[in-house]
Design a protein around this motif. Sequence first.
Motif, PDB file in Angstrom:
ATOM      1  N   HIS A  95       0.499  -1.404  -0.489  1.00 14.02           N
ATOM      2  CA  HIS A  95      -0.009  -0.200   0.185  1.00 14.02           C
ATOM      3  C   HIS A  95       1.400   1.241  -0.027  1.00 14.02           C
ATOM      4  O   HIS A  95       1.832   1.011   0.305  1.00 14.02           O
ATOM      5  CB  HIS A  95      -1.094   0.236   0.715  1.00 14.02           C
ATOM      6  N   PHE A  96       0.446   1.828  -0.828  1.00 16.23           N
ATOM      7  CA  PHE A  96       1.494   3.871  -0.495  1.00 16.23           C
ATOM      8  C   PHE A  96       0.563   4.167  -1.277  1.00 16.23           C
ATOM      9  O   PHE A  96      -1.211   4.891  -1.873  1.00 16.23           O
ATOM     10  CB  PHE A  96       2.714   3.347  -1.750  1.00 16.23           C
ATOM     11  N   SER A  97       0.264   6.027  -0.270  1.00 17.92           N
ATOM     12  CA  SER A  97      -0.189   7.247  -0.614  1.00 17.92           C
ATOM     13  C   SER A  97       1.027   7.911  -1.410  1.00 17.92           C
ATOM     14  O   SER A  97       1.589   8.297  -0.581  1.00 17.92           O
ATOM     15  CB  SER A  97      -1.474   7.218   0.040  1.00 17.92           C
ATOM     16  N   ALA A  98       0.514   8.432  -2.462  1.00 14.89           N
ATOM     17  CA  ALA A  98       0.567  10.127  -2.502  1.00 14.89           C
ATOM     18  C   ALA A  98      -0.076  11.899  -2.135  1.00 14.89           C
ATOM     19  O   ALA A  98      -1.235  11.194  -2.364  1.00 14.89           O
ATOM     20  CB  ALA A  98       1.338  10.182  -4.303  1.00 14.89           C
ATOM     21  N   PHE A  99       0.328  12.256  -1.224  1.00  8.77           N
ATOM     22  CA  PHE A  99      -0.045  13.441  -0.974  1.00  8.77           C
ATOM     23  C   PHE A  99       0.392  14.781  -0.891  1.00  8.77           C
ATOM     24  O   PHE A  99       1.677  14.442  -0.254  1.00  8.77           O
ATOM     25  CB  PHE A  99      -1.161  13.052   0.422  1.00  8.77           C
ATOM     26  N   PRO A 100       0.226  15.404  -1.050  1.00 12.22           N
ATOM     27  CA  PRO A 100      -1.691  16.633  -1.402  1.00 12.22           C
ATOM     28  C   PRO A 100      -1.114  15.673  -3.333  1.00 12.22           C
ATOM     29  O   PRO A 100      -1.247  16.309  -3.291  1.00 12.22           O
ATOM     30  CB  PRO A 100      -1.749  17.248  -0.797  1.00 12.22           C
ATOM     31  N   ASN A 101      -2.857  15.590  -3.374  1.00 13.41           N
ATOM     32  CA  ASN A 101      -2.991  14.860  -4.718  1.00 13.41           C
ATOM     33  C   ASN A 101      -5.220  15.998  -5.188  1.00 13.41           C
ATOM     34  O   ASN A 101      -5.243  15.587  -4.585  1.00 13.41           O
ATOM     35  CB  ASN A 101      -3.316  13.658  -5.265  1.00 13.41           C
ATOM     36  N   PRO A 102      -4.667  17.121  -5.726  1.00 17.69           N
ATOM     37  CA  PRO A 102      -3.609  17.467  -6.092  1.00 17.69           C
ATOM     38  C   PRO A 102      -2.253  18.418  -5.797  1.00 17.69           C
ATOM     39  O   PRO A 102      -2.587  18.873  -4.606  1.00 17.69           O
ATOM     40  CB  PRO A 102      -4.105  18.633  -7.264  1.00 17.69           C
ATOM     41  N   ALA A 103      -1.215  18.203  -6.516  1.00 17.05           N
ATOM     42  CA  ALA A 103       0.257  18.823  -6.008  1.00 17.05           C
ATOM     43  C   ALA A 103       0.456  20.684  -6.139  1.00 17.05           C
ATOM     44  O   ALA A 103      -0.520  20.799  -7.252  1.00 17.05           O
ATOM     45  CB  ALA A 103       1.435  17.717  -6.183  1.00 17.05           C
ATOM     46  N   ASP A 142      10.058  16.711  -4.249  1.00 12.97           N
ATOM     47  CA  ASP A 142       9.702  18.102  -4.998  1.00 12.97           C
ATOM     48  C   ASP A 142       9.232  18.059  -6.460  1.00 12.97           C
ATOM     49  O   ASP A 142       9.603  17.424  -7.317  1.00 12.97           O
ATOM     50  CB  ASP A 142      11.261  18.960  -5.145  1.00 12.97           C
ATOM     51  N   VAL A 143       7.771  18.638  -6.387  1.00 17.01           N
ATOM     52  CA  VAL A 143       7.212  18.661  -8.143  1.00 17.01           C
ATOM     53  C   VAL A 143       7.421  19.918  -8.954  1.00 17.01           C
ATOM     54  O   VAL A 143       6.589  20.370  -9.492  1.00 17.01           O
ATOM     55  CB  VAL A 143       6.254  18.167  -7.882  1.00 17.01           C
ATOM     56  N   SER A 144       7.901  21.039  -8.357  1.00 19.89           N
ATOM     57  CA  SER A 144       7.941  22.060  -9.016  1.00 19.89           C
ATOM     58  C   SER A 144       8.373  22.202  -9.615  1.00 19.89           C
ATOM     59  O   SER A 144       8.143  23.546 -10.904  1.00 19.89           O
ATOM     60  CB  SER A 144       8.761  23.283  -7.456  1.00 19.89           C
ATOM     61  N   PRO A 145       9.210  21.476 -10.505  1.00 21.64           N
ATOM     62  CA  PRO A 145       9.622  21.528 -11.732  1.00 21.64           C
ATOM     63  C   PRO A 145       8.598  21.746 -12.612  1.00 21.64           C
ATOM     64  O   PRO A 145       9.007  21.518 -14.380  1.00 21.64           O
ATOM     65  CB  PRO A 145      11.129  20.740 -12.016  1.00 21.64           C
ATOM     66  N   LEU A 146       7.364  20.790 -12.273  1.00 20.47           N
ATOM     67  CA  LEU A 146       6.679  19.710 -13.203  1.00 20.47           C
ATOM     68  C   LEU A 146       5.689  21.302 -13.469  1.00 20.47           C
ATOM     69  O   LEU A 146       4.994  21.649 -12.721  1.00 20.47           O
ATOM     70  CB  LEU A 146       5.792  18.516 -12.601  1.00 20.47           C
ATOM     71  N   ASN A 148       1.432  22.168 -14.335  1.00 19.37           N
ATOM     72  CA  ASN A 148       0.360  21.716 -14.331  1.00 19.37           C
ATOM     73  C   ASN A 148      -0.421  20.883 -15.179  1.00 19.37           C
ATOM     74  O   ASN A 148       0.526  20.549 -16.529  1.00 19.37           O
ATOM     75  CB  ASN A 148      -0.554  22.548 -14.673  1.00 19.37           C
ATOM     76  N   GLY A 149      -0.549  19.517 -15.071  1.00 22.89           N
ATOM     77  CA  GLY A 149      -1.025  17.814 -15.468  1.00 22.89           C
ATOM     78  C   GLY A 149      -1.277  16.992 -14.281  1.00 22.89           C
ATOM     79  O   GLY A 149      -1.068  16.851 -13.754  1.00 22.89           O
ATOM     80  N   ARG A 164       2.713   1.504  -8.695  1.00 24.13           N
ATOM     81  CA  ARG A 164       2.371   3.310  -9.578  1.00 24.13           C
ATOM     82  C   ARG A 164       0.823   3.654  -9.309  1.00 24.13           C
ATOM     83  O   ARG A 164      -0.153   3.088  -9.567  1.00 24.13           O
ATOM     84  CB  ARG A 164       2.878   3.156 -11.052  1.00 24.13           C
ATOM     85  N   THR A 165       0.765   4.796  -9.294  1.00 24.42           N
ATOM     86  CA  THR A 165      -0.054   5.253  -9.091  1.00 24.42           C
ATOM     87  C   THR A 165      -0.176   7.255 -10.120  1.00 24.42           C
ATOM     88  O   THR A 165       0.862   7.117 -10.518  1.00 24.42           O
ATOM     89  CB  THR A 165      -0.855   6.091  -7.326  1.00 24.42           C
ATOM     90  N   LYS A 166      -1.581   7.643 -10.339  1.00 20.21           N
ATOM     91  CA  LYS A 166      -1.352   8.536 -10.911  1.00 20.21           C
ATOM     92  C   LYS A 166      -1.746  10.183  -9.833  1.00 20.21           C
ATOM     93  O   LYS A 166      -2.107   9.850  -8.467  1.00 20.21           O
ATOM     94  CB  LYS A 166      -2.445   9.585 -11.958  1.00 20.21           C
ATOM     95  N   PHE A 167      -1.118  10.943  -9.708  1.00 22.32           N
ATOM     96  CA  PHE A 167      -0.904  12.485  -9.537  1.00 22.32           C
ATOM     97  C   PHE A 167      -1.179  13.813 -10.101  1.00 22.32           C
ATOM     98  O   PHE A 167      -1.328  13.559 -11.299  1.00 22.32           O
ATOM     99  CB  PHE A 167      -0.211  12.373  -7.859  1.00 22.32           C
ATOM    100  N   HIS A 168      -1.586  14.160  -9.241  1.00 23.30           N
ATOM    101  CA  HIS A 168      -1.669  15.349 -10.666  1.00 23.30           C
ATOM    102  C   HIS A 168      -1.098  17.327 -10.378  1.00 23.30           C
ATOM    103  O   HIS A 168      -1.739  17.225  -8.646  1.00 23.30           O
ATOM    104  CB  HIS A 168      -3.993  16.035 -10.207  1.00 23.30           C
ATOM    105  N   VAL A 169      -0.596  17.911 -10.986  1.00 22.06           N
ATOM    106  CA  VAL A 169      -0.196  19.219 -10.145  1.00 22.06           C
ATOM    107  C   VAL A 169      -1.052  19.981 -10.940  1.00 22.06           C
ATOM    108  O   VAL A 169      -1.350  20.050 -12.425  1.00 22.06           O
ATOM    109  CB  VAL A 169       1.678  19.201 -11.317  1.00 22.06           C
ATOM    110  N   MET A 170      -0.961  20.903  -9.859  1.00 23.14           N
ATOM    111  CA  MET A 170      -2.214  22.566 -10.085  1.00 23.14           C
ATOM    112  C   MET A 170      -1.537  23.183  -8.735  1.00 23.14           C
ATOM    113  O   MET A 170      -1.699  23.123  -8.441  1.00 23.14           O
ATOM    114  CB  MET A 170      -3.982  22.017  -9.520  1.00 23.14           C
ATOM    115  N   ARG A 171      -1.700  24.388 -10.214  1.00 21.48           N
ATOM    116  CA  ARG A 171      -1.025  25.617  -9.173  1.00 21.48           C
ATOM    117  C   ARG A 171      -1.845  26.940  -9.921  1.00 21.48           C
ATOM    118  O   ARG A 171      -2.502  26.374 -10.629  1.00 21.48           O
ATOM    119  CB  ARG A 171       0.194  26.235 -10.064  1.00 21.48           C
TER     120      ARG A 171
END
Length: 171
Positions: A95-103, A142-146, A148-149, A164-171
């Motif tokens: 089990h794994f989690s990625a948070f916050p999502n969106p990032a 660190d996802v700051s270089p990415l 939005n998407g 694997r999982t999906k995550f969203h970058v939103m600024r």
Amino acid sequence: NRCNRLSDHFEYYPDHDINFTVTNLSGIPIPDARILLNGIEHEKGRYLFESMFPGEYAYEISRPGFRKVQGREVVLDEGVDIQVRMTKEVNQEVHFSAFPNPAYQHVWLESNETFNRVEVYCLAGRQVLSDSFESQFIYRLDVSPLNNGIYILHLGLSNEEAVRTKFHVMR
């Protein structure tokens, strides 16, 4: 020895520290186990108990994905260091989690298995970020270089598997 004075009417009693070191069987630290000490549950990751009086202390250490560890320790003339190696539950799922999502600037990754590699891919399949590090259960990416998407995150587990999982970058 440090001393703890109960009141003006009682003697001084020496007090000591109880320090837990919690790892998996490979010796990798588990930073977020929960300790129940003499029936009192403490916050995740608290492994040092200071100013303890001499006596017998019962403990139980738990973390999701691992078997509970129980024991007793007697504190007499000095503090004690307790080494605990936790074993995985049999047939456990990863089990794994990625948070916050969106990032926005970073994503915290947390797993019940140790991991040592992170790869991020855009939806076109091109790798846009990667990092390798010492095996751990928690990691700040660190996802700051990415831009939005939506991105696909591959987590490389220490046992050579990947999740694997999906995550969203939103600024």
